[in-house]
Scaffold this motif. Structure first.
Motif, PDB file in Angstrom:
ATOM      1  N   VAL A 118       0.843  -1.192   0.000  1.00 36.53           N
ATOM      2  CA  VAL A 118       0.000   0.000   0.000  1.00 36.53           C
ATOM      3  C   VAL A 118       0.882   1.247   0.000  1.00 36.53           C
ATOM      4  N   SER A 119       0.540   2.197  -0.853  1.00 32.94           N
ATOM      5  CA  SER A 119       1.270   3.474  -0.922  1.00 32.94           C
ATOM      6  C   SER A 119       0.624   4.483   0.022  1.00 32.94           C
ATOM      7  N   ILE A 120       1.466   5.368   0.579  1.00 36.37           N
ATOM      8  CA  ILE A 120       0.967   6.374   1.515  1.00 36.37           C
ATOM      9  C   ILE A 120       1.471   7.754   1.094  1.00 36.37           C
ATOM     10  N   LEU A 121       0.549   8.697   1.049  1.00 33.20           N
ATOM     11  CA  LEU A 121       0.875  10.096   0.767  1.00 33.20           C
ATOM     12  C   LEU A 121       0.256  10.930   1.878  1.00 33.20           C
ATOM     13  N   SER A 122       1.046  11.851   2.453  1.00 32.63           N
ATOM     14  CA  SER A 122       0.597  12.577   3.639  1.00 32.63           C
ATOM     15  C   SER A 122       0.689  14.091   3.435  1.00 32.63           C
ATOM     16  N   VAL A 123       0.191  14.799   4.434  1.00 35.11           N
ATOM     17  CA  VAL A 123       0.387  16.246   4.557  1.00 35.11           C
ATOM     18  C   VAL A 123       1.339  16.465   5.728  1.00 35.11           C
ATOM     19  N   GLU A 124       2.306  17.356   5.563  1.00 35.71           N
ATOM     20  CA  GLU A 124       3.177  17.721   6.682  1.00 35.71           C
ATOM     21  C   GLU A 124       3.131  19.225   6.888  1.00 35.71           C
ATOM     22  N   HIS A 125       3.148  19.648   8.142  1.00 34.54           N
ATOM     23  CA  HIS A 125       3.051  21.064   8.476  1.00 34.54           C
ATOM     24  C   HIS A 125       4.363  21.628   9.006  1.00 34.54           C
ATOM     25  N   LYS A 126       5.286  20.729   9.291  1.00 36.43           N
ATOM     26  CA  LYS A 126       6.640  21.118   9.672  1.00 36.43           C
ATOM     27  C   LYS A 126       7.572  20.526   8.643  1.00 36.43           C
ATOM     28  N   SER A 127       8.359  21.357   8.007  1.00 34.43           N
ATOM     29  CA  SER A 127       9.183  20.913   6.892  1.00 34.43           C
ATOM     30  C   SER A 127      10.091  19.756   7.285  1.00 34.43           C
ATOM     31  N   GLY A 128      10.016  18.665   6.509  1.00 35.72           N
ATOM     32  CA  GLY A 128      10.870  17.514   6.742  1.00 35.72           C
ATOM     33  C   GLY A 128      10.299  16.477   7.674  1.00 35.72           C
ATOM     34  N   GLU A 129       9.061  16.679   8.176  1.00 42.31           N
ATOM     35  CA  GLU A 129       8.461  15.707   9.095  1.00 42.31           C
ATOM     36  C   GLU A 129       8.402  14.310   8.484  1.00 42.31           C
ATOM     37  N   GLY A 130       7.968  14.231   7.239  1.00 40.66           N
ATOM     38  CA  GLY A 130       7.820  12.933   6.586  1.00 40.66           C
ATOM     39  C   GLY A 130       9.133  12.226   6.355  1.00 40.66           C
ATOM     40  N   ARG A 131      10.207  12.969   6.258  1.00 40.05           N
ATOM     41  CA  ARG A 131      11.527  12.388   6.023  1.00 40.05           C
ATOM     42  C   ARG A 131      12.038  11.638   7.245  1.00 40.05           C
ATOM     43  N   ARG A 132      11.513  11.967   8.417  1.00 37.15           N
ATOM     44  CA  ARG A 132      11.994  11.353   9.658  1.00 37.15           C
ATOM     45  C   ARG A 132      11.266  10.050   9.998  1.00 37.15           C
ATOM     46  N   LEU A 133      10.295   9.662   9.168  1.00 32.15           N
ATOM     47  CA  LEU A 133       9.595   8.402   9.384  1.00 32.15           C
ATOM     48  C   LEU A 133      10.259   7.281   8.587  1.00 32.15           C
ATOM     49  N   PHE A 134       9.880   6.036   8.907  1.00 30.60           N
ATOM     50  CA  PHE A 134      10.404   4.902   8.152  1.00 30.60           C
ATOM     51  C   PHE A 134       9.243   4.034   7.669  1.00 30.60           C
ATOM     52  N   PRO A 135       9.142   3.865   6.325  1.00 28.92           N
ATOM     53  CA  PRO A 135       9.959   4.526   5.309  1.00 28.92           C
ATOM     54  C   PRO A 135       9.652   6.023   5.249  1.00 28.92           C
ATOM     55  N   GLN A 136      10.513   6.771   4.591  1.00 31.71           N
ATOM     56  CA  GLN A 136      10.260   8.193   4.434  1.00 31.71           C
ATOM     57  C   GLN A 136       8.957   8.381   3.658  1.00 31.71           C
ATOM     58  N   ILE A 137       8.151   9.314   4.117  1.00 28.98           N
ATOM     59  CA  ILE A 137       6.803   9.477   3.573  1.00 28.98           C
ATOM     60  C   ILE A 137       6.742  10.665   2.608  1.00 28.98           C
ATOM     61  N   SER A 138       6.265  10.400   1.404  1.00 27.54           N
ATOM     62  CA  SER A 138       6.006  11.483   0.460  1.00 27.54           C
ATOM     63  C   SER A 138       4.906  12.373   1.026  1.00 27.54           C
ATOM     64  N   ALA A 139       5.040  13.689   0.847  1.00 27.29           N
ATOM     65  CA  ALA A 139       4.085  14.587   1.504  1.00 27.29           C
ATOM     66  C   ALA A 139       3.987  15.924   0.792  1.00 27.29           C
ATOM     67  N   PHE A 140       2.832  16.555   0.968  1.00 32.88           N
ATOM     68  CA  PHE A 140       2.645  17.950   0.590  1.00 32.88           C
ATOM     69  C   PHE A 140       2.869  18.802   1.830  1.00 32.88           C
ATOM     70  N   PHE A 141       3.819  19.729   1.739  1.00 39.86           N
ATOM     71  CA  PHE A 141       4.167  20.590   2.856  1.00 39.86           C
ATOM     72  C   PHE A 141       3.282  21.829   2.857  1.00 39.86           C
ATOM     73  N   VAL A 142       2.540  22.014   3.963  1.00 33.18           N
ATOM     74  CA  VAL A 142       1.698  23.197   4.159  1.00 33.18           C
ATOM     75  C   VAL A 142       2.419  24.113   5.145  1.00 33.18           C
ATOM     76  N   PRO A 143       2.803  25.333   4.754  1.00 34.87           N
ATOM     77  CA  PRO A 143       3.645  26.199   5.598  1.00 34.87           C
ATOM     78  C   PRO A 143       2.868  26.844   6.744  1.00 34.87           C
ATOM     79  N   ALA A 144       2.530  26.048   7.753  1.00 32.76           N
ATOM     80  CA  ALA A 144       1.692  26.528   8.854  1.00 32.76           C
ATOM     81  C   ALA A 144       2.344  27.681   9.622  1.00 32.76           C
ATOM     82  N   LYS A 145       3.666  27.620   9.812  1.00 33.66           N
ATOM     83  CA  LYS A 145       4.336  28.701  10.553  1.00 33.66           C
ATOM     84  C   LYS A 145       4.221  30.029   9.808  1.00 33.66           C
ATOM     85  N   ASP A 146       4.401  29.997   8.495  1.00 33.52           N
ATOM     86  CA  ASP A 146       4.263  31.217   7.696  1.00 33.52           C
ATOM     87  C   ASP A 146       2.828  31.724   7.717  1.00 33.52           C
ATOM     88  N   MET A 147       1.870  30.793   7.727  1.00 31.25           N
ATOM     89  CA  MET A 147       0.463  31.193   7.816  1.00 31.25           C
ATOM     90  C   MET A 147       0.188  31.916   9.127  1.00 31.25           C
TER      91      MET A 147
END
Length: 342
Positions: free
Chosen positions: A276-305
């Motif tokens: 199964v493939s997983i695609l996520s949303v991340e609100h802190k840049s690089g969050e998905g990279r710290r998971l295993f396996p690394q998770i593909s994600a759309f980054f939403v710039p919550a801090k800038d918002m």
């Protein structure tokens, strides 16, 4: 009950800022409005004390930040934490402080039709208000419309819905559709779309567009609440839709949910992305990279918002010219290891 400047403004049919100017003789106001305010003050026997006059002048230097109870604890969501970091960054720079106004279900049930932020507005305990997590046609939005009509300083985080409102927005429908399109382009035709109940009012449009543009797609939308333990529900969903139903991809609304999804996959012996493939949303840049396996994600710039919302609000409070009434933020896609091309 002690009347507030909010009550005076409402009875006089003027904005709170107009009452403020009349009380402080800080600008020319028509005789008609002055008379209406004086009549309202006499009706309520309203006499602002020294502290009250400080609030009328908007010099408490406190900004309210409101999150409703259906969003869960502010400390459990990376989105809310990043948002608060952005808000705090701007407020500190301008010598303002932040007051967290968190709703609770108990309070909501006790005070029907009156979200908690109205207390702070009516009592003038804050200079302005930032709102996050409004949910469709709720009492929160009805209360927001009321204070917008009164020209109270407020900025909300979400899609623009009121002609007088000032908002910041991350194009939720757009990036959710891009998530579906990304999986579809890689050959996935049966996709589970998880979404938080706070975004339920956007769902119909997302599903409609997906069905119109992606003819072979079978999309299964499932609502998640921040307030509940979702693990048992996820296990049941994966047994039904992935193991038993042939779904090959999952859209996750946030990294916190994605972490639980990965744990469920491990328990059910489902390999990511092979099964199964997983695609996520991340609100802190690089969050998905710290998971295993690394998770593909759309980054939403919550801090800038958060920073943008705070900047717009302070412009209103300090009477600076507003160059925009709606500010949109774009997302960015990070392609990592969690999507398999079929």
């Amino acid at each position: 009950m002690t009347a507030s400047i909010y009550d005076v403004a409402k009875r006089a049919g003027v904005s709170i800022s107009t009452v403020s100017r009349i009380l402080n003789n800080s600008a020319n106001v028509s005789d008609k409005k002055v008379q209406a305010v004086r009549e309202a003050m006499e009706y309520y026997q309203y006499e602002p004390n020294q502290f009250g006059r400080g609030l009328v002048k908007q010099r408490s230097n406190m900004i309210g930040v409101y999150t409703p109870f259906h969003s869960g604890s502010v400390f459990e969501s990376s989105y809310t934490l990043e948002l608060l970091k952005g808000i705090e960054r701007v407020l500190t720079r301008h010598n303002y402080s932040m007051v967290l106004i968190s709703e609770s279900e108990e309070y909501s049930n006790r005070v029907k039709g009156s979200p908690r932020f109205m207390e702070y507005v009516r009592q003038r305990r804050i200079d302005g208000l930032l709102l996050s997590g409004l949910n469709g046609k709720s009492m929160d939005e009805e209360a927001l419309k009321q204070i917008l009509d009164e020209e109270y300083p407020v900025v909300y985080i979400g899609k623009k819905f009121h002609k007088k409102g000032i908002n910041v927005y991350a194009q939720y429908e757009s990036y959710m559709h891009q998530m579906i399109e990304t999986l579809y382009a890689d050959g996935h035709r049966k996709i589970v779309l998880y979404f938080y109940t706070t975004h339920e009012n956007y769902l119909a449009g997302i599903v409609k567009k997906a069905k119109e543009e992606l003819k072979e797609l079978e999309l299964i939308p499932i609502a998640l609440s921040h307030m509940t333990d979702i693990r048992p529900d996820l296990i049941a969903d994966f047994r039904k839709y992935v193991i038993g139903g042939g779904c090959t991809a999952i859209c996750s609304p946030g990294i916190e949910t994605t972490q639980i999804i990965l744990s469920v996959c491990g328990e059910l012996r489902l390999s990511v992305p092979e099964t199964v493939s997983i695609l996520s949303v991340e609100h802190k840049s690089g969050e998905g990279r710290r998971l295993f396996p690394q998770i593909s994600a759309f980054f939403v710039p919550a801090k800038d918002m958060g920073s943008g919302a705070a900047e717009l609000l302070l412009d209103m409070i300090e009477d600076r010219p507003l160059e925009e009434t709606s500010r949109e933020y774009e997302t960015k896609f990070f392609d990592r290891e969690s999507i398999r091309q079929l």
